[in-house]
Design a protein around this motif. Sequence first.
Motif, PDB file in Angstrom:
ATOM      1  N   GLU B  58       0.827  -1.207   0.000  1.00  0.00           N
ATOM      2  CA  GLU B  58       0.000   0.000   0.000  1.00  0.00           C
ATOM      3  C   GLU B  58       0.862   1.257   0.000  1.00  0.00           C
ATOM      4  O   GLU B  58       0.579   2.241  -0.675  1.00  0.00           O
ATOM      5  CB  GLU B  58      -0.907  -0.027   1.218  1.00  0.00           C
ATOM      6  N   ARG B  59       1.965   1.213   0.752  1.00  0.00           N
ATOM      7  CA  ARG B  59       2.854   2.366   0.854  1.00  0.00           C
ATOM      8  C   ARG B  59       3.486   2.678  -0.508  1.00  0.00           C
ATOM      9  O   ARG B  59       3.548   3.832  -0.925  1.00  0.00           O
ATOM     10  CB  ARG B  59       3.941   2.080   1.902  1.00  0.00           C
ATOM     11  N   LEU B  62       0.846   4.227  -2.733  1.00  0.00           N
ATOM     12  CA  LEU B  62       0.608   5.639  -2.403  1.00  0.00           C
ATOM     13  C   LEU B  62       1.748   6.511  -2.905  1.00  0.00           C
ATOM     14  O   LEU B  62       1.535   7.638  -3.351  1.00  0.00           O
ATOM     15  CB  LEU B  62       0.451   5.797  -0.896  1.00  0.00           C
ATOM     16  N   THR B  74       3.297  18.690 -11.159  1.00  0.00           N
ATOM     17  CA  THR B  74       3.538  20.057 -10.694  1.00  0.00           C
ATOM     18  C   THR B  74       4.837  20.602 -11.277  1.00  0.00           C
ATOM     19  O   THR B  74       4.899  21.757 -11.730  1.00  0.00           O
ATOM     20  CB  THR B  74       3.592  20.086  -9.156  1.00  0.00           C
ATOM     21  N   LEU B  77       4.293  21.288 -15.008  1.00  0.00           N
ATOM     22  CA  LEU B  77       3.495  22.497 -15.213  1.00  0.00           C
ATOM     23  C   LEU B  77       4.294  23.749 -14.888  1.00  0.00           C
ATOM     24  O   LEU B  77       4.193  24.762 -15.581  1.00  0.00           O
ATOM     25  CB  LEU B  77       2.222  22.447 -14.351  1.00  0.00           C
TER      26      LEU B  77
END
Lengths: 122, 307
Positions: B58-59, B62, B74, B77
Motif C-alpha cells: 500500500e505504501r 501511495l 507540478t 506544469l
Amino acid sequence: MLFRSETPNLWTLLAPPTVWALHFLFCYVAGAIICAKAPEALDELRLAIAAATILALVFIVVAGMQAHRHWGFGSDMPPHDTPTDEDQQHFLGLATMLLCALSAVAVIFGAMPALFIAECMR
Amino acid sequence: MLLGACSGPQSALDPAGREASEVALLFWVMLVGAAIIWLVVIGAAMFGGKWQKQPLSERAGLRIVLYGGAVIPTIVLAALLVFGLRLMPMLRAGEPELRITMSGEQYWWRVTYAAPDGSKVESANELRLPAGRAAEITLDSVDVIHSFWIPSLAGKMDMIPGRTNRLVLHPERTGIYRGVCAEFCGRSHAFMAFPVVVMEPAAFEAWLAREAAPALSKADNGAFLANGCGGCHTVRGTQATGSIGPDLTHFADRQSIGAGILPNTPDNRRRFIAETETLKPGVRMPSFGALPPAELGAIAAYLGSLE
C-alpha cells in the motif's frame, strides 16, 4: 484557533486556501492599480509581490507542519474513515496538509508572472 | 494530405517571423512532452497488467500516486509556465521601426501606415511589411469583435470596439502569407482575410512611397464615378473620396480582391462588382450586376489600371 491548536478544525482546514486567495487577490489588484496609476513603479510592485509571496509561504508551511502533527505524522495510512475521534483528526490533518501543498504551489504559480512582466500593456 | 497544413502561406508550423517561431517551438516542446508522458503512463499500465504479478504494498502504491499524480505534474506544469511566461514580454520587445493601424470592419481591413515623414498612408485588405524589422500593429474595430491572426508570423490578437490592442511583429522571411479574421464576426467571417507581403526593406520603402502617392491612371474613370463608387471608396487624386468602403487608390497592386477571397485578375474584378452579395453574403456593398456589361467592363478596367 488557527495556530497551536490541539485538534484540527474547519478553520485550520480553510486557512491555507484562504491565504492563497488573499495572495492571488493582492497580486492582481496591486498589479492592476500600479499599471493604471504608476506604471513606472513596476520594480516596487515586484518587491511587494515577493514579500507577499514569502509571507504567504511561511504561513502555509507553518500550517502544513501543524497539519502534519494533527495527522499523527503519518502513523497510519488513509482512508481515515472509522467513526473515531482519532480518525477524524487524522482525516482533517491529512486534508489540511494536502491543501497546504496545493496552496503553496498555487501561490508560487500566481506570483511567477511578476518575475517576467516587462511592462504594463498600453 | 495529412501534412497539408504543415507548410504554406497560413501555417503556424512553418514560421516566418520571430513570434511564430517561438509559438511553434512551444508547440513542439509540448507535443514531445505529451508523447513521452503518454508512453510512460501506457507503459506503466501495460507493465502492471502483463508482467507485474505481485501486488505492490500500500505504501509503494501511495508513493506512486504521490509522485506520478502530484509531484511530477507540478514540476512539469511549473516548467511550462516558466517557458510560456518567458515568451510573453519577448513578443513585445524592441522599439518598432514601423507603425501600422489596422481596423476590422465587417468584412474587411482598413490599413493605415505611418510614413517616415509622419504622414498617414491609407490602404486596405493587404498588409506589407519589411523583413527583419519590428512593426507595431495597432488593432481596433468599428463594429463587432474581430481577431487579427497571421499564423506564419505571430499568434492572434483580438480587435475590440472601443479598445486599442497592440501587437509587434518581427517578420524574418520574405514571401506572401495569409492573415485571417479569427473571431466569428458575421455571415462573411470566413471571407475576411488578407494577404501579407513581407518584402526586402528597400523594396518596402519604395513601395510605401509609391502607395503614399495619388493614383496614376490613364484609364477613364467616368463609369466609376457615374455609378457612385466614389461615395464609399477613395481613389486619392480623383473625386472619389468616400470612406465607408476600402480605399482603392493603388488597387491594381494588390494581391487579392474582396479581402483575400479572390486573386486580383480582370475576370474576378468584374465578377466581384457584379456578384458582390453572392460572393460575400452580408457585405454592405450592393451587387452591381444590373449595370450594362460595357459599364461593368469599364469599371473593372479602371480598377485594373490603378497602379
